[in-house]
Design a protein around this motif. Sequence first.
Motif, mmCIF file in Angstrom:
data_model
loop_
_atom_site.group_PDB
_atom_site.id
_atom_site.type_symbol
_atom_site.label_atom_id
_atom_site.label_comp_id
_atom_site.label_asym_id
_atom_site.label_seq_id
_atom_site.Cartn_x
_atom_site.Cartn_y
_atom_site.Cartn_z
ATOM 1 N N LEU A 1 0.737 -1.203 0.032
ATOM 2 C CA LEU A 1 -0.102 0.040 0.105
ATOM 3 C C LEU A 1 0.706 1.190 -0.131
ATOM 4 C CD1 LEU A 1 -2.681 -1.152 2.691
ATOM 5 C CD2 LEU A 1 -2.642 -1.199 0.063
ATOM 6 N N THR A 2 0.872 2.292 -1.013
ATOM 7 C CA THR A 2 1.472 3.113 -1.133
ATOM 8 C C THR A 2 1.376 4.153 -0.171
ATOM 9 O OG1 THR A 2 0.181 4.460 -2.569
ATOM 10 C CG2 THR A 2 1.891 2.933 -3.703
ATOM 11 N N CYS A 3 0.359 4.044 0.594
ATOM 12 C CA CYS A 3 0.029 5.357 1.763
ATOM 13 C C CYS A 3 0.660 5.015 3.065
ATOM 14 C CB CYS A 3 -1.448 5.344 1.901
ATOM 15 S SG CYS A 3 -2.395 4.103 2.549
ATOM 16 N N THR A 4 1.284 3.724 3.019
ATOM 17 C CA THR A 4 1.816 3.249 4.393
ATOM 18 C C THR A 4 3.168 2.405 4.185
ATOM 19 O OG1 THR A 4 0.456 1.091 4.374
ATOM 20 C CG2 THR A 4 -0.459 3.083 5.340
ATOM 21 N N SER A 5 3.706 2.678 3.060
ATOM 22 C CA SER A 5 4.975 2.000 2.929
ATOM 23 C C SER A 5 6.200 2.869 2.434
ATOM 24 C CB SER A 5 4.879 0.939 1.853
ATOM 25 O OG SER A 5 3.878 -0.179 2.345
ATOM 26 N N ILE A 6 7.163 2.645 3.034
ATOM 27 C CA ILE A 6 8.434 3.190 2.341
ATOM 28 C C ILE A 6 9.589 2.717 1.701
ATOM 29 C CG2 ILE A 6 8.308 5.243 4.120
ATOM 30 C CD1 ILE A 6 10.477 3.870 5.761
ATOM 31 N N PRO A 7 10.102 3.147 0.791
ATOM 32 C CA PRO A 7 10.967 2.080 0.037
ATOM 33 C C PRO A 7 12.121 1.994 0.929
ATOM 34 C CG PRO A 7 11.061 4.503 -0.940
ATOM 35 C CD PRO A 7 9.808 4.241 0.179
ATOM 36 N N CYS A 8 12.851 0.878 0.792
ATOM 37 C CA CYS A 8 14.288 0.413 1.269
ATOM 38 C C CYS A 8 15.272 0.110 0.099
ATOM 39 C CB CYS A 8 14.027 -0.638 2.065
ATOM 40 S SG CYS A 8 14.780 -0.563 3.680
ATOM 41 N N GLY A 9 15.741 1.282 -0.419
ATOM 42 C CA GLY A 9 16.554 1.075 -1.522
ATOM 43 C C GLY A 9 15.828 1.220 -2.999
ATOM 44 N N ASN A 10 16.317 1.106 -4.084
ATOM 45 C CA ASN A 10 15.916 1.255 -5.221
ATOM 46 C C ASN A 10 14.804 0.239 -5.523
ATOM 47 O OD1 ASN A 10 18.197 3.238 -5.871
ATOM 48 N ND2 ASN A 10 19.240 1.343 -6.706
ATOM 49 N N VAL A 11 13.801 0.847 -5.847
ATOM 50 C CA VAL A 11 12.560 -0.071 -6.171
ATOM 51 C C VAL A 11 11.985 0.282 -7.698
ATOM 52 C CG1 VAL A 11 11.837 -0.408 -3.897
ATOM 53 C CG2 VAL A 11 11.133 1.604 -5.199
ATOM 54 N N GLN A 12 11.155 -0.918 -8.166
ATOM 55 C CA GLN A 12 10.482 -1.044 -9.346
ATOM 56 C C GLN A 12 9.304 -1.462 -9.064
ATOM 57 O OE1 GLN A 12 12.031 -3.594 -12.364
ATOM 58 N NE2 GLN A 12 10.607 -2.478 -14.043
ATOM 59 N N LEU A 13 8.229 -0.372 -9.440
ATOM 60 C CA LEU A 13 6.671 -0.795 -9.100
ATOM 61 C C LEU A 13 5.920 -0.813 -10.332
ATOM 62 C CD1 LEU A 13 6.537 1.733 -6.342
ATOM 63 C CD2 LEU A 13 6.934 -0.503 -5.940
#
Length: 88
Positions: A75-87
Amino acid sequence: MILQCVNIPISIEYRGYIFTGNQKDVFLEQFEMEGICIPYSCRSGFCATCKVKILSGSAVSLTGKITVIAPASILTCTSIPCGNVQLE
């Protein structure tokens, strides 16, 4: 296990759009700062309107304090990235 995220610039890719993000703001806020519009409603993790799929990389869910590693949905409203990400 919870990954410790270091606040350094990272690469976030969403449906082919790549931008420099951070590891302190939730995905939804970073999308908004970049002018990327995605569907959302509650902004607190209950409605799942803002759910996206992680194709590569990892994120930390702030609601459950768990690490999510690709391939998975977040869920983009409650998650933070941990390094480079592809969504997607």
